[in-house]
Structures are given as structure tokens and as C-alpha cells.
Motif scaffolding. Structure first.
Motif, PDB file in Angstrom:
ATOM      1  N   ILE A  31       0.784  -1.122   0.671  1.00 26.38           N
ATOM      2  CA  ILE A  31      -0.218   0.008   0.096  1.00 26.38           C
ATOM      3  C   ILE A  31       1.088   1.437  -0.134  1.00 26.38           C
ATOM      4  O   ILE A  31       2.147   1.552   0.977  1.00 26.38           O
ATOM      5  CB  ILE A  31      -0.662  -0.260   1.271  1.00 26.38           C
ATOM      6  CG1 ILE A  31      -1.772  -1.398   1.185  1.00 26.38           C
ATOM      7  CG2 ILE A  31      -2.001   1.401   1.099  1.00 26.38           C
ATOM      8  CD1 ILE A  31      -2.620  -1.850   2.016  1.00 26.38           C
ATOM      9  N   SER A  84      -0.458   4.406  -0.632  1.00 26.64           N
ATOM     10  CA  SER A  84      -1.064   6.465  -0.444  1.00 26.64           C
ATOM     11  C   SER A  84      -2.526   5.746   0.446  1.00 26.64           C
ATOM     12  O   SER A  84      -2.939   4.419  -0.513  1.00 26.64           O
ATOM     13  CB  SER A  84      -0.734   7.308  -1.134  1.00 26.64           C
ATOM     14  OG  SER A  84      -1.378   7.111  -1.921  1.00 26.64           O
ATOM     15  N   VAL A  85      -3.301   6.542   0.954  1.00 25.53           N
ATOM     16  CA  VAL A  85      -4.901   6.272   0.498  1.00 25.53           C
ATOM     17  C   VAL A  85      -5.599   7.556   1.341  1.00 25.53           C
ATOM     18  O   VAL A  85      -4.166   8.347   1.757  1.00 25.53           O
ATOM     19  CB  VAL A  85      -5.321   5.647   2.792  1.00 25.53           C
ATOM     20  CG1 VAL A  85      -6.443   5.440   3.020  1.00 25.53           C
ATOM     21  CG2 VAL A  85      -4.675   4.329   2.232  1.00 25.53           C
ATOM     22  N   ALA A 136     -10.661   1.847   7.183  1.00 26.17           N
ATOM     23  CA  ALA A 136      -9.888   2.035   7.238  1.00 26.17           C
ATOM     24  C   ALA A 136      -8.922   1.941   8.397  1.00 26.17           C
ATOM     25  O   ALA A 136      -7.780   0.544   8.237  1.00 26.17           O
ATOM     26  CB  ALA A 136      -8.916   3.617   7.777  1.00 26.17           C
ATOM     27  N   LEU A 196      -6.825  -1.916   6.707  1.00 24.55           N
ATOM     28  CA  LEU A 196      -5.561  -1.422   6.708  1.00 24.55           C
ATOM     29  C   LEU A 196      -4.493  -2.196   7.539  1.00 24.55           C
ATOM     30  O   LEU A 196      -4.937  -2.226   8.889  1.00 24.55           O
ATOM     31  CB  LEU A 196      -4.496  -0.157   6.759  1.00 24.55           C
ATOM     32  CG  LEU A 196      -6.036   0.927   6.028  1.00 24.55           C
ATOM     33  CD1 LEU A 196      -6.148   2.674   6.292  1.00 24.55           C
ATOM     34  CD2 LEU A 196      -5.550   0.547   4.885  1.00 24.55           C
ATOM     35  N   VAL A 219      -1.888   8.627   4.951  1.00 29.54           N
ATOM     36  CA  VAL A 219      -3.384   8.752   5.057  1.00 29.54           C
ATOM     37  C   VAL A 219      -3.875  10.498   4.819  1.00 29.54           C
ATOM     38  O   VAL A 219      -3.832  10.589   5.906  1.00 29.54           O
ATOM     39  CB  VAL A 219      -3.705   7.711   5.692  1.00 29.54           C
ATOM     40  CG1 VAL A 219      -6.174   7.979   5.522  1.00 29.54           C
ATOM     41  CG2 VAL A 219      -3.577   6.632   5.548  1.00 29.54           C
ATOM     42  N   ILE A 259     -13.422   6.154   0.447  1.00 26.53           N
ATOM     43  CA  ILE A 259     -12.168   5.406   0.766  1.00 26.53           C
ATOM     44  C   ILE A 259     -10.894   4.796  -0.815  1.00 26.53           C
ATOM     45  O   ILE A 259     -11.310   4.318  -1.442  1.00 26.53           O
ATOM     46  CB  ILE A 259     -11.798   4.377   1.219  1.00 26.53           C
ATOM     47  CG1 ILE A 259     -12.250   5.013   2.806  1.00 26.53           C
ATOM     48  CG2 ILE A 259      -9.988   4.210   2.321  1.00 26.53           C
ATOM     49  CD1 ILE A 259     -12.879   4.049   4.277  1.00 26.53           C
ATOM     50  N   VAL A 319      -7.512   3.073  -1.882  1.00 29.84           N
ATOM     51  CA  VAL A 319      -6.237   2.912  -1.904  1.00 29.84           C
ATOM     52  C   VAL A 319      -5.128   2.833  -2.752  1.00 29.84           C
ATOM     53  O   VAL A 319      -5.656   2.069  -4.188  1.00 29.84           O
ATOM     54  CB  VAL A 319      -6.266   1.545  -0.993  1.00 29.84           C
ATOM     55  CG1 VAL A 319      -5.344   1.134   0.048  1.00 29.84           C
ATOM     56  CG2 VAL A 319      -7.498   1.928   0.207  1.00 29.84           C
ATOM     57  N   THR A 377      -2.488   0.968  -4.715  1.00 30.88           N
ATOM     58  CA  THR A 377      -1.043   0.122  -4.203  1.00 30.88           C
ATOM     59  C   THR A 377      -0.271  -0.090  -5.231  1.00 30.88           C
ATOM     60  O   THR A 377      -0.627   0.029  -6.404  1.00 30.88           O
ATOM     61  CB  THR A 377      -1.833  -0.962  -3.897  1.00 30.88           C
ATOM     62  OG1 THR A 377      -2.618  -2.202  -4.547  1.00 30.88           O
ATOM     63  CG2 THR A 377      -3.478  -1.381  -2.867  1.00 30.88           C
ATOM     64  N   THR A 433      -5.462   0.750  -7.862  1.00 33.30           N
ATOM     65  CA  THR A 433      -6.290   1.392  -6.938  1.00 33.30           C
ATOM     66  C   THR A 433      -7.592   0.467  -6.523  1.00 33.30           C
ATOM     67  O   THR A 433      -8.632   0.227  -7.553  1.00 33.30           O
ATOM     68  CB  THR A 433      -6.424   2.893  -7.768  1.00 33.30           C
ATOM     69  OG1 THR A 433      -5.272   3.833  -7.876  1.00 33.30           O
ATOM     70  CG2 THR A 433      -7.125   3.757  -6.718  1.00 33.30           C
TER      71      THR A 433
END
Length: 316
Positions: free
Chosen positions: A146, A148-149, A186, A190, A225, A241, A243, A245, A249
Motif C-alpha cells: 500500500i 497511499s490512502v 480504514a 489497513l 493517509v 476511500i 487506496v 497499491t 487502485t
């Protein structure tokens, strides 16, 4: 666990305390559709809530009556939940707490200890974790790196919380009442704990709780995040949300109900509250507590670490 043997052979007799919109729209149908439960009472200082169910103005009135009850679902504003839950626990009743479970971390810690001391099941019901896309999202992310979120949680308080003045009082959470749903998702999907680093919260001049916020978090490995909250969103509502990766995404939309990945889209039925009550029944019959404070802890951290800004007054 008190009552465990008898409850394995009959429905769990449950009362709802606090009969607002969420109790009427979600808790009642979920209870009535679950053969493990029988709704035997409602408790609220207002008028009788359901024509076919006994009604009491306070929990003390319920407990002092001849109405048999095994469990309590507490759907009141968070500022008064701890006292009600403690009364229920001391009376030997299993307790489900709507989100947010209490107004403070100390309150929920005290309740958890009391529930353990009295062999009572206490369940913090983070309903958004049971949305249809959340478990598939957690599974999809399990083997991904991961990067960023980004969380955007924006809704119109006038549409979703009409007349709920308590939400603007200290302990009423303001925009974190919906925002804690995002944090509950989250912290579920996560893999590492989240840490709140900085941010800003906007407080209307006539309110003691924030109307919006922009918050920077990161996980324990430094993955960023971003959380953006707005209680004055008009038009389309946003509960998303995203995410990023190494495998593409993942996007959760509609509060976790819909999941998009490079492989396609996952839609599911509205399953949050039916799943909550299945989980609560299992906890009671297995003799366990299920208390998670991670989302509430992050909200508390926001009030500790974020900058407070005064903005124009809020009027419904």
C-alpha cells in the motif's frame, strides 16, 4: 457467562434504548429478521415507539418492571451511553453500543472492565465495517504493498441529522459522527496501526464540535493517509476511500458498500445491521466481549493534535 445455557435454546430477549432514526430504520428490522432475537421493549423519554412493544421512559423503569430482558442495544447520543451501559451491565444484561461507543476513551475502558468483571458480552458495533465491500477490500489488500490512502467523507448534516442538536455539543462528535465510520473501515482494512500527525478542524462559532476537518495520518510504516471531512456537503454525497497499491487502485464507495479494483466491481446487499446482530448473538452465546477502540482513539487524537479554527455559525 451469565445466562449462556438458557440462551442457547431460546431467543435472546432484547430492548432498544434511544429510539431515533437509526433505531427505527436499522435496529428494529435487523432484530425482527433475526431468529436469535426477540424485541421485548423500547426505552426513550419520548412517546411509545412501536405499537406492539412495551415502552419505558428510562432503563431504571425497564429494569424495575416485570419485562424479562437479556440484552440491551444502546442507540442514544454518545454523551449518556456510559451511564446507561453501566446500569445494564450491573443488572446482568449484555450490551451492544452503537457507534461511537462512548463520548471518551476512559468511558469505554471502564465499561469493558466492568463487562469482563461481570461476565457480560459488550459489543462495540462499528456498522460500516460490515458493509458489503469491506471484507473483500481487506482480502484484496492483504498481499499488496500500500502506497497511499485518501479518504473523502462528505455529507449534508441537514439531511442526515435533522434536529439532532446534541451532535454539536461537546462529546457529540460533530463531523466525526459520520467521520468515525471512515476510520472504522480504514482501521479494519489497513494492516498496520494508524497514527495522527497533524490537521485542522473547523468549529462553527456557535458550536462545540467541528463541522469539517483536514487531517494527515500515516501508518506505523510511514504510509500516508489523508482524511477530508465535511458536514455541509450539498448535492451528491461522498463516502469514499481510495487506496493506491502496487497492484493498482482500490476504491470503496457508498460507505464501503461498493468496491472497485482493476479486476472489476463488487456490489453487495445492504448487510450492515443484519451482520451486526448475527455477530452480537454469537458473542453472547460464546461468552465473549468484542470491544475495539481504534476508531475512537483516532478521533480523540484529532482533538489533541489538530489546530482549531473558528468559522461562521451553523444554523439548521
Amino acid at each position: 457467562m451469565q445466562g449462556r445455557g438458557s440462551l442457547s435454546a431460546r431467543p435472546i430477549l432484547i430492548a432498544i434504548i434511544g429510539f431515533g432514526k437509526i433505531a427505527h430504520d436499522q435496529h428494529v428490522p435487523a432484530i425482527r429478521d433475526n431468529a436469535s432475537f426477540q424485541l421485548v421493549a423500547t426505552v426513550d423519554p419520548g412517546e411509545a415507539c412501536l405499537p406492539d412493544v412495551p415502552h419505558f421512559p428510562t432503563i431504571e423503569d425497564l429494569l424495575g418492571s416485570d419485562c424479562e430482558v437479556d440484552a440491551i442495544a444502546i442507540c442514544t447520543p454518545p454523551q449518556i451511553r456510559q451511564r446507561i451501559a453501566q446500569t445494564a451491565i450491573m443488572a446482568g444484561k449484555h450490551v451492544l453500543l452503537e457507534k461511537p461507543p462512548c463520548a471518551t476513551l476512559a468511558e469505554i475502558a471502564a465499561l469493558e472492565q466492568s463487562a469482563q468483571d461481570h461476565a457480560i458480552s459488550l459489543f462495540t458495533a462499528w456498522h460500516s465495517r460490515f458493509a458489503a465491500g469491506v471484507a473483500p477490500a481487506k482480502a484484496w489488500l492483504a498481499d499488496k504493498q500500500i502506497r497511499s490512502v485518501k479518504i473523502d467523507w462528505r455529507e449534508d448534516v441537514r439531511v442526515w441529522h435533522p434536529g439532532q442538536t446534541w451532535i454539536w455539543d461537546a462529546g457529540g462528535f460533530g463531523v466525526f459522527d459520520p467521520g468515525i465510520n471512515a476510520l472504522s473501515i480504514a482501521t479494519e482494512i489497513l494492516p498496520r496501526p494508524l497514527l495522527l500527525r497533524r490537521g485542522a478542524l473547523q468549529f462553527p462559532a456557535n458550536c462545540d464540535a467541528p463541522v469539517s476537518g483536514q487531517i494527515e495520518l500515516e501508518d506505523s510504516g510511514g504510509m500516508p493517509v489523508a482524511l477530508n471531512l465535511d458536514f455541509l456537503q450539498t448535492g451528491p454525497q461522498t463516502w469514499d476511500i481510495a487506496v493506491e497499491t502496487d497492484g493498482g487502485t482500490l476504491i470503496l464507495q457508498q460507505g464501503g458498500a461498493v468496491m472497485h479494483t482493476p479486476e472489476g466491481t463488487h456490489h453487495g446487499e445492504d448487510c450492515e445491521y443484519p451482520a451486526i446482530y448475527r455477530h452480537f448473538a454469537d458473542a453472547i452465546r460464546q461468552g465473549r466481549c468484542d470491544v475495539d477502540i481504534a476508531p475512537l482513539r483516532l478521533v480523540a487524537d484529532a482533538f489533541l493534535r489538530c489546530r482549531f479554527e473558528r468559522v461562521e455559525p451553523f444554523y439548521e
